[in-house]
Design an enzyme around this catalytic site. Structure first.
Site, PDB file in Angstrom:
ATOM      1  CE  LYS A   8      66.409  32.204  93.197  1.00 22.03           C
ATOM      2  NZ  LYS A   8      65.757  31.901  92.427  1.00 22.03           N
ATOM      3  NE  ARG A   9      69.386  31.674  97.996  1.00 26.53           N
ATOM      4  CZ  ARG A   9      69.687  31.969  96.577  1.00 26.53           C
ATOM      5  NH1 ARG A   9      70.199  32.631  96.234  1.00 26.53           N
ATOM      6  NH2 ARG A   9      70.033  30.047  96.272  1.00 26.53           N
TER       7      ARG A   9
END
Length: 552
Positions: free
Chosen positions: A257-258
């Protein structure tokens, strides 16, 4: 009588629903539906520093979009609530006290700086950091004294150190952790909130969870959680664990998700003369918060990330479920694709609808090997599902998409939208349909010309001159029906002894700004005679100076 299957999805609202989390939710939901069991949604919001205000609601909205409805949880209720861990502190406090009373847990008072020094000492000795349990466990009076001195007071679980821990995993088989490998870990933070490892064990017990299906990264948490379970609920069997394989990105590395904030941070650092004040304002954050984000210290809320990317004109990789919604993917395609990441139905099927996935799903077919998040394959799945879904459902998906991305097409009536969808048969995404038809909903002076299309179509091979002839012929037509427009363009192409594209493409660029649009005959008919002629005149005026001296 067979046990009733109970599964759960327990996201932390520190960000939007990531595709990895969506896969976890889907597998738990499928197993509950396959077995006639119960699927619980539980929000693990005990990390007060990292929770974001919009994330929990977005997670629930994304699950609903995917068609993953929960039997118990927020907005639904149930017998095991509340379902937000932040509302269950009195429950956790009771179990912490039980462990303290049995001397299976103890208070500790180290500051973050002192713990950091201990970790550095272990690193210097080339050892893994393991917290040293004191010989005499501090009591409640010691805790009160430490609080009075302003020291942080936490509670650690006294992990049994004289026996190994064996995890029976449905995917990975028997996994053994050696005695002493798991150190005493914090179960209650200094702010009074429980840690993840503690709260999830208590909640899984109270909610009668039978199967814990989650990502492989949680495997190392399992022995500590099992030890806690044995300390609190020794007379109740452990849940069955299934740790799913890692999903890797097609750009390399674990799908994370980064990726979106990382891509934005990279774009900011690579940019020149960026108005940081304007960028911070776009992201609804202070300039010092922007600076902290750029340095990798903090993370803005996801809407802020998206708003700053839009401000810079930077395209971020889709990673959260809402990103794929905004890119025009169908939930049926996403569910189908996610289901095949680390699982297979045991035959050669790939394109499957939800009922087929539910009927075929079995935990025994989860795979150990990493799965690839192949975006081209997802695009192929989406193309196929756009073809497969009913016209009514596709229309509903398209309407929802237009409202989400705030497209000018959202103002169209149902009849016009239905016609547009039909004209875009074979589209890969809903975004493709929107792009092809957006020109119909713009003002005539809002058309933006694609440079490549202009150079290739209008400024070569007498494109503008042909466009002028097309204008004259359109002017003389009484009615611009699809058939009349087709007859006129084909006749002109025949007269000039060229292919239809040589006369149709200049017209297309004039009214759309690009060579990609709805079929040209329908485009002109739907745009209307007045708007078509105005856009042709605008185009001729704008580019005539670049072709002076050309003759038809």
């Amino acid at each position: 009588m067979p046990e009733k299957i109970v599964t759960r999805f327990a996201p932390s609202p520190t960000g939007y629903l990531h595709v990895g989390g969506a896969r976890t939710a889907l597998f738990n939901w499928l197993w509950a539906r396959r077995t006639g069991g119960t699927f619980i949604l539980r929000i693990e919001d005990t990390d007060q520093k990292r929770n974001t205000p919009t994330a929990a609601q977005q997670v629930m909205d994304d699950l609903k979009w995917l068609g993953i409805e929960w039997d118990e949880g927020p907005e639904v209720g149930g017998n095991s609530g509340p379902y937000l861990q932040s509302e269950r502190r009195d429950i956790y406090d009771r179990y912490v006290k039980e462990l303290l009373d049995k001397e299976k847990a103890y208070y500790c008072f180290e500051t973050p700086e002192e713990l950091d020094a201990l970790r550095k000492e272990a690193e210097a000795q080339k050892k893994g950091f393991v917290y040293r349990r004191p010989a005499d466990l501090p009591g409640a009076e010691d805790a009160e004294k430490a609080r009075a001195e302003g020291r942080p007071v936490t509670v650690r679980f006294a992990v049994p150190q004289n026996e190994s821990v064996t995890v029976q995993d449905m995917v990975r088989g028997v996994v053994t952790f050696a005695a002493g490998e798991i150190g005493d870990f914090i179960i209650q933070k200094s702010d009074g909130f429980p840690t993840y490892n503690f709260a999830c064990v208590v909640d899984d017990y109270l909610m009668k969870v039978t199967h814990v299906i989650r990502g492989q990264e949680h495997l190392n948490n399992t022995p500590g959680q099992q030890a806690l379970w044995q300390a609190l609920f020794a007379d109740v069997p452990l849940p069955k664990y299934a740790h799913m394989s890692v999903t890797v990105s097609d750009t390399g590395g674990k799908l994370s998700k980064r990726e979106r904030p990382k891509a934005l941070r990279k774009a900011i650092k690579a940019g020149q003369d960026i108005d940081l004040d304007g960028l911070a304002e776009a992201g609804n954050i202070a300039v010092d918060q922007l600076d902290s984000f750029i340095r990798g210290k903090t993370m803005p809320d996801m809407p802020g990330i998206d708003a700053m990317a839009q401000y810079l004109g930077v395209a971020l990789p889709e990673i959260n479920i809402v990103d794929f919604f905004k890119s025009g993917y169908l939930p049926e395609a996403m569910v189908n694709f996610l289901a095949l990441l680390g699982w297979n139905p045991g035959d050669n099927r790939e394109i499957m609808v939800l009922d087929e996935l539910t009927d075929a799903f079995d935990l025994s077919r989860l795979t150990k090997s990493n799965s690839l998040f192949d975006r081209q394959k997802l695009l192929a799945f989406n193309t196929e599902h756009i073809r497969l879904v009913s016209g009514e459902k596709l229309f509903r998906h398209f309407r929802d998409y237009l409202e989400e991305v705030e497209s000018p097409l959202a103002s169209a009536d149902d009849e016009l939208l239905s016609r547009i969808i039909k004209l875009c048969e074979g589209a890969r995404t809903l975004a493709d349909i929107e792009r092809k038809s957006r020109f119909l909903f713009l003002e005539n002076d809002e058309i933006e010309y694609d440079d490549k299309s202009v150079k290739k179509v209008l400024l070569k091979n007498e494109g503008l001159a042909v466009l002028a002839i097309v204008r004259d012929k359109l002017t003389g037509m009484n009615e611009l029906t699809e058939q009349a427009i087709e007859n006129m363009l084909r006749s002109l192409a025949e007269d000039r002894q060229v292919g239809l594209g040589k006369v149709a493409q200049p017209l297309r660029v004039a009214i759309c700004g690009t060579t990609i649009s709805l079929p040209i005959f329908d485009s002109v008919e739907m745009l209307g005679k007045e708007n078509t002629l105005t856009r042709i005149d605008n185009t001729l005026e704008k580019f005539a100076a670049q072709t002076q001296g050309e003759q038809v």
